[in-house]
Design a protein around this motif. Structure first.
Motif, PDB file in Angstrom:
ATOM      1  N   PRO A 125       2.368  -9.589  15.226  1.00 24.94           N
ATOM      2  CA  PRO A 125       1.925  -8.317  15.789  1.00 24.94           C
ATOM      3  C   PRO A 125       0.845  -7.652  14.934  1.00 24.94           C
ATOM      4  O   PRO A 125       0.688  -7.993  13.756  1.00 24.94           O
ATOM      5  CB  PRO A 125       3.198  -7.455  15.779  1.00 24.94           C
ATOM      6  CG  PRO A 125       4.332  -8.387  15.577  1.00 24.94           C
ATOM      7  CD  PRO A 125       3.801  -9.603  14.901  1.00 24.94           C
ATOM      8  N   ASN A 126       0.135  -6.702  15.514  1.00 20.63           N
ATOM      9  CA  ASN A 126      -0.813  -5.907  14.725  1.00 20.63           C
ATOM     10  C   ASN A 126      -0.081  -5.256  13.560  1.00 20.63           C
ATOM     11  O   ASN A 126       1.015  -4.752  13.722  1.00 20.63           O
ATOM     12  CB  ASN A 126      -1.444  -4.806  15.594  1.00 20.63           C
ATOM     13  CG  ASN A 126      -2.512  -5.375  16.501  1.00 20.63           C
ATOM     14  OD1 ASN A 126      -3.221  -6.315  16.120  1.00 20.63           O
ATOM     15  ND2 ASN A 126      -2.618  -4.831  17.693  1.00 20.63           N
ATOM     16  N   GLY A 127      -0.705  -5.286  12.395  1.00 17.81           N
ATOM     17  CA  GLY A 127      -0.103  -4.662  11.234  1.00 17.81           C
ATOM     18  C   GLY A 127       0.899  -5.537  10.514  1.00 17.81           C
ATOM     19  O   GLY A 127       1.574  -5.087   9.582  1.00 17.81           O
ATOM     20  N   SER A 128       1.005  -6.804  10.898  1.00 17.43           N
ATOM     21  CA  SER A 128       2.017  -7.668  10.268  1.00 17.43           C
ATOM     22  C   SER A 128       1.523  -8.303   8.959  1.00 17.43           C
ATOM     23  O   SER A 128       2.276  -9.020   8.306  1.00 17.43           O
ATOM     24  CB  SER A 128       2.484  -8.751  11.246  1.00 17.43           C
ATOM     25  OG  SER A 128       1.417  -9.524  11.719  1.00 17.43           O
ATOM     26  N   GLY A 129       0.281  -8.050   8.586  1.00 17.97           N
ATOM     27  CA  GLY A 129      -0.182  -8.478   7.266  1.00 17.97           C
ATOM     28  C   GLY A 129      -1.147  -9.661   7.257  1.00 17.97           C
ATOM     29  O   GLY A 129      -1.484 -10.184   6.194  1.00 17.97           O
ATOM     30  N   LYS A 130      -1.634 -10.058   8.421  1.00 11.32           N
ATOM     31  CA  LYS A 130      -2.480 -11.250   8.511  1.00 11.32           C
ATOM     32  C   LYS A 130      -3.810 -11.066   7.758  1.00 11.32           C
ATOM     33  O   LYS A 130      -4.191 -11.895   6.940  1.00 11.32           O
ATOM     34  CB  LYS A 130      -2.735 -11.597   9.989  1.00 11.32           C
ATOM     35  CG  LYS A 130      -1.446 -11.779  10.801  1.00 11.32           C
ATOM     36  CD  LYS A 130      -1.711 -12.069  12.262  1.00 11.32           C
ATOM     37  CE  LYS A 130      -2.442 -10.989  13.049  1.00 11.32           C
ATOM     38  NZ  LYS A 130      -1.701  -9.722  13.261  1.00 11.32           N
ATOM     39  N   THR A 131      -4.491  -9.981   8.052  1.00  7.65           N
ATOM     40  CA  THR A 131      -5.772  -9.736   7.378  1.00  7.65           C
ATOM     41  C   THR A 131      -5.569  -9.490   5.884  1.00  7.65           C
ATOM     42  O   THR A 131      -6.352  -9.961   5.049  1.00  7.65           O
ATOM     43  CB  THR A 131      -6.502  -8.539   8.041  1.00  7.65           C
ATOM     44  OG1 THR A 131      -6.787  -8.877   9.400  1.00  7.65           O
ATOM     45  CG2 THR A 131      -7.808  -8.214   7.328  1.00  7.65           C
ATOM     46  N   THR A 132      -4.504  -8.781   5.561  1.00  5.09           N
ATOM     47  CA  THR A 132      -4.214  -8.542   4.138  1.00  5.09           C
ATOM     48  C   THR A 132      -3.990  -9.858   3.406  1.00  5.09           C
ATOM     49  O   THR A 132      -4.452 -10.037   2.269  1.00  5.09           O
ATOM     50  CB  THR A 132      -2.981  -7.622   3.987  1.00  5.09           C
ATOM     51  OG1 THR A 132      -3.228  -6.402   4.683  1.00  5.09           O
ATOM     52  CG2 THR A 132      -2.689  -7.319   2.519  1.00  5.09           C
TER      53      THR A 132
ATOM     54  N   GLN B  76     -12.585  -9.686  10.346  1.00  2.80           N
ATOM     55  CA  GLN B  76     -12.137  -9.169  11.638  1.00  2.80           C
ATOM     56  C   GLN B  76     -13.090  -8.066  12.110  1.00  2.80           C
ATOM     57  O   GLN B  76     -13.406  -7.975  13.285  1.00  2.80           O
ATOM     58  CB  GLN B  76     -10.710  -8.617  11.505  1.00  2.80           C
ATOM     59  CG  GLN B  76     -10.118  -8.180  12.822  1.00  2.80           C
ATOM     60  CD  GLN B  76      -8.663  -7.730  12.666  1.00  2.80           C
ATOM     61  OE1 GLN B  76      -8.084  -7.780  11.577  1.00  2.80           O
ATOM     62  NE2 GLN B  76      -8.087  -7.271  13.748  1.00  2.80           N
TER      63      GLN B  76
ATOM     64  N   PHE C 125       0.881  -1.165   0.000  1.00  2.00           N
ATOM     65  CA  PHE C 125       0.000   0.000   0.000  1.00  2.00           C
ATOM     66  C   PHE C 125       0.916   1.211   0.000  1.00  2.00           C
ATOM     67  O   PHE C 125       1.533   1.516   1.025  1.00  2.00           O
ATOM     68  CB  PHE C 125      -0.892   0.007   1.242  1.00  2.00           C
ATOM     69  CG  PHE C 125      -1.820  -1.170   1.337  1.00  2.00           C
ATOM     70  CD1 PHE C 125      -2.932  -1.254   0.498  1.00  2.00           C
ATOM     71  CD2 PHE C 125      -1.595  -2.199   2.233  1.00  2.00           C
ATOM     72  CE1 PHE C 125      -3.806  -2.338   0.574  1.00  2.00           C
ATOM     73  CE2 PHE C 125      -2.461  -3.280   2.317  1.00  2.00           C
ATOM     74  CZ  PHE C 125      -3.568  -3.353   1.483  1.00  2.00           C
TER      75      PHE C 125
ATOM     76  N   LEU D 208       4.334   0.981   1.776  1.00  4.98           N
ATOM     77  CA  LEU D 208       4.323  -0.021   2.841  1.00  4.98           C
ATOM     78  C   LEU D 208       4.038  -1.408   2.268  1.00  4.98           C
ATOM     79  O   LEU D 208       2.984  -1.632   1.685  1.00  4.98           O
ATOM     80  CB  LEU D 208       3.240   0.351   3.851  1.00  4.98           C
ATOM     81  CG  LEU D 208       3.091  -0.641   4.987  1.00  4.98           C
ATOM     82  CD1 LEU D 208       3.703  -0.068   6.247  1.00  4.98           C
ATOM     83  CD2 LEU D 208       1.660  -1.014   5.202  1.00  4.98           C
TER      84      LEU D 208
ATOM     85  N   ALA E 239       2.744  -4.628   2.847  1.00  6.72           N
ATOM     86  CA  ALA E 239       1.925  -5.256   3.897  1.00  6.72           C
ATOM     87  C   ALA E 239       2.100  -6.764   3.908  1.00  6.72           C
ATOM     88  O   ALA E 239       2.093  -7.398   4.958  1.00  6.72           O
ATOM     89  CB  ALA E 239       0.459  -4.888   3.705  1.00  6.72           C
TER      90      ALA E 239
HETATM   91  P1  ADP Z   1      -2.867  -7.435  10.692  1.00  8.25           P
HETATM   92  O1  ADP Z   1      -4.150  -8.092  10.258  1.00  8.25           O
HETATM   93  O2  ADP Z   1      -1.731  -8.399  10.831  1.00  8.25           O
HETATM   94  O3  ADP Z   1      -3.048  -6.620  11.932  1.00  8.25           O
HETATM   95  P2  ADP Z   1      -3.173  -5.903   8.255  1.00  8.25           P
HETATM   96  O4  ADP Z   1      -3.070  -6.902   7.179  1.00  8.25           O
HETATM   97  O5  ADP Z   1      -4.533  -5.419   8.599  1.00  8.25           O
HETATM   98  O6  ADP Z   1      -2.406  -6.424   9.549  1.00  8.25           O
HETATM   99  O7  ADP Z   1      -2.314  -4.640   7.867  1.00  8.25           O
HETATM  100  C1  ADP Z   1      -0.967  -4.749   7.416  1.00  8.25           C
HETATM  101  C2  ADP Z   1      -0.447  -3.366   7.099  1.00  8.25           C
HETATM  102  O8  ADP Z   1      -1.064  -2.883   5.921  1.00  8.25           O
HETATM  103  C3  ADP Z   1      -0.728  -2.341   8.180  1.00  8.25           C
HETATM  104  O9  ADP Z   1       0.365  -1.470   8.260  1.00  8.25           O
HETATM  105  C4  ADP Z   1      -1.971  -1.633   7.665  1.00  8.25           C
HETATM  106  O10 ADP Z   1      -2.041  -0.315   8.149  1.00  8.25           O
HETATM  107  C5  ADP Z   1      -1.756  -1.673   6.161  1.00  8.25           C
HETATM  108  N1  ADP Z   1      -3.010  -1.719   5.405  1.00  8.25           N
HETATM  109  C6  ADP Z   1      -3.920  -2.710   5.429  1.00  8.25           C
HETATM  110  N2  ADP Z   1      -4.940  -2.470   4.592  1.00  8.25           N
HETATM  111  C7  ADP Z   1      -4.664  -1.265   4.010  1.00  8.25           C
HETATM  112  C8  ADP Z   1      -5.326  -0.452   3.040  1.00  8.25           C
HETATM  113  N3  ADP Z   1      -6.474  -0.834   2.482  1.00  8.25           N
HETATM  114  N4  ADP Z   1      -4.743   0.713   2.678  1.00  8.25           N
HETATM  115  C9  ADP Z   1      -3.569   1.092   3.223  1.00  8.25           C
HETATM  116  N5  ADP Z   1      -2.882   0.383   4.132  1.00  8.25           N
HETATM  117  C10 ADP Z   1      -3.423  -0.791   4.534  1.00  8.25           C
END
Ligand code: ADP
Ligand code: MG
Length: 241
Positions: free
Chosen positions: A36-43, A84, A12, A15, A17
């Motif tokens: 950790p939070n922000g490590s890319g799991k949901t992505t 989530q 993104f 960054l 992700a």
């Molecule tokens: P996790 O689920 O492990 O907490 P995420 O996958 O939600 O992490 O996010 C990974 C990184 O990508 C984070 O830094 C988040 O801010 C960024 N991110 C996720 N989705 C978006 C998006 N749609 N636009 C910009 N940044 C994003």
């Protein structure tokens, strides 16, 4: 092998992700993903399910390249997921919300309703089928998320922090439910911060940090892994010698 990601990458802006993530999931197993939070799991889940396009890499499901497919196609092939941050139709009933997912396989109201009832029974929500979603508890909303995912009749189920906010007793019953799903043949990938959940459900665990996989192994290997302890877990779970 039911699912494989090869060098999957998503940035993104500047960054990254998800960074060259390769992961394999054997049929019938439960893979945990922590980090950790922000490590890319949901992505990672969003990439697998086609919610967002990847920059590079591949996703193979059941031998088929699904990298470029749309979300509804991927769902219909058998990849179910929870969100989530759930966004149910809160003025509709519990049953109607699940029916929305059932319609992925049928246009018949009658069949969609029957299927929805079946999954509501499975997750223990049948008695609340006619409740408006805005009137149900957090635990029931989590069960509804699960029901919606099951209604697409998945062979692979992706669970994104379905335990967060639950009490220890509720967590126990959720673990029981997920174990049942697994016994009935589902392959599962579970993202979860509650380590007891990971330890009690998973065959294997992968650890993400800044979008990369920093470790993978059995739960016991993971809780004793020095880099995992440093990046995420701390010493809490380490085996004492
Ligand atoms: P996790 O689920 O492990 O907490 P995420 O996958 O939600 O992490 O996010 C990974 C990184 O990508 C984070 O830094 C988040 O801010 C960024 N991110 C996720 N989705 C978006 C998006 N749609 N636009 C910009 N940044 C994003
Ligand atoms: Mg997340």
């Amino acid at each position: 092998m039911l699912l494989e990601s090869r060098d999957l990458t998503k940035a993104f802006g500047g960054l990254v992700a998800v960074n060259q993530l390769s992961m394999t999931v054997e049929k019938g197993t439960v893979l945990g993903i922590i980090g950790p939070n922000g490590s890319g799991k949901t992505t990672f889940f969003n990439l697998i399910t086609g919610m967002i396009p990847s920059d590079s890499g591949k996703v193979i499901f059941n031998g088929e390249d699904i990298t470029k497919l749309r979300p509804h196609r991927i769902a219909r092939l058998g990849v179910g997921r929870t969100f989530q941050i759930p966004a149910p139709f809160s003025k509709m009933t519990v049953l109607e919300n699940v029916m929305v997912s059932s319609f992925i396989h049928t246009s018949s109201m009658k069949i969609a309703k029957k299927k929805a009832w079946e999954v509501l029974e499975k997750v223990g929500l049948d008695e609340k089928a006619d409740f408006q979603v805005l009137n149900v508890t957090l635990e029931d909303r989590k069960r509804l998320e699960l029901a919606k995912a099951l209604a697409i009749e998945p062979s692979l189920l992706l669970l994104d922090e379905v335990m967060s906010g639950l009490t220890p007793v509720e967590v126990k019953s959720a673990i029981h439910l997920i174990r049942q799903m697994h016994r009935q043949g589902l392959t599962i990938i579970i993202v979860e911060h509650v380590m007891d959940v990971i330890l009690s459900l998973c065959d294997r665990v992968a650890v993400l940090d800044y979008g990369r996989k920093i470790a993978e192994g059995t739960p016991q290997q993971i809780v004793n892994h020095p880099e995992v302890i440093r990046a995420y877990l701390g010493e809490r779970y380490r085996a004492r010698s």
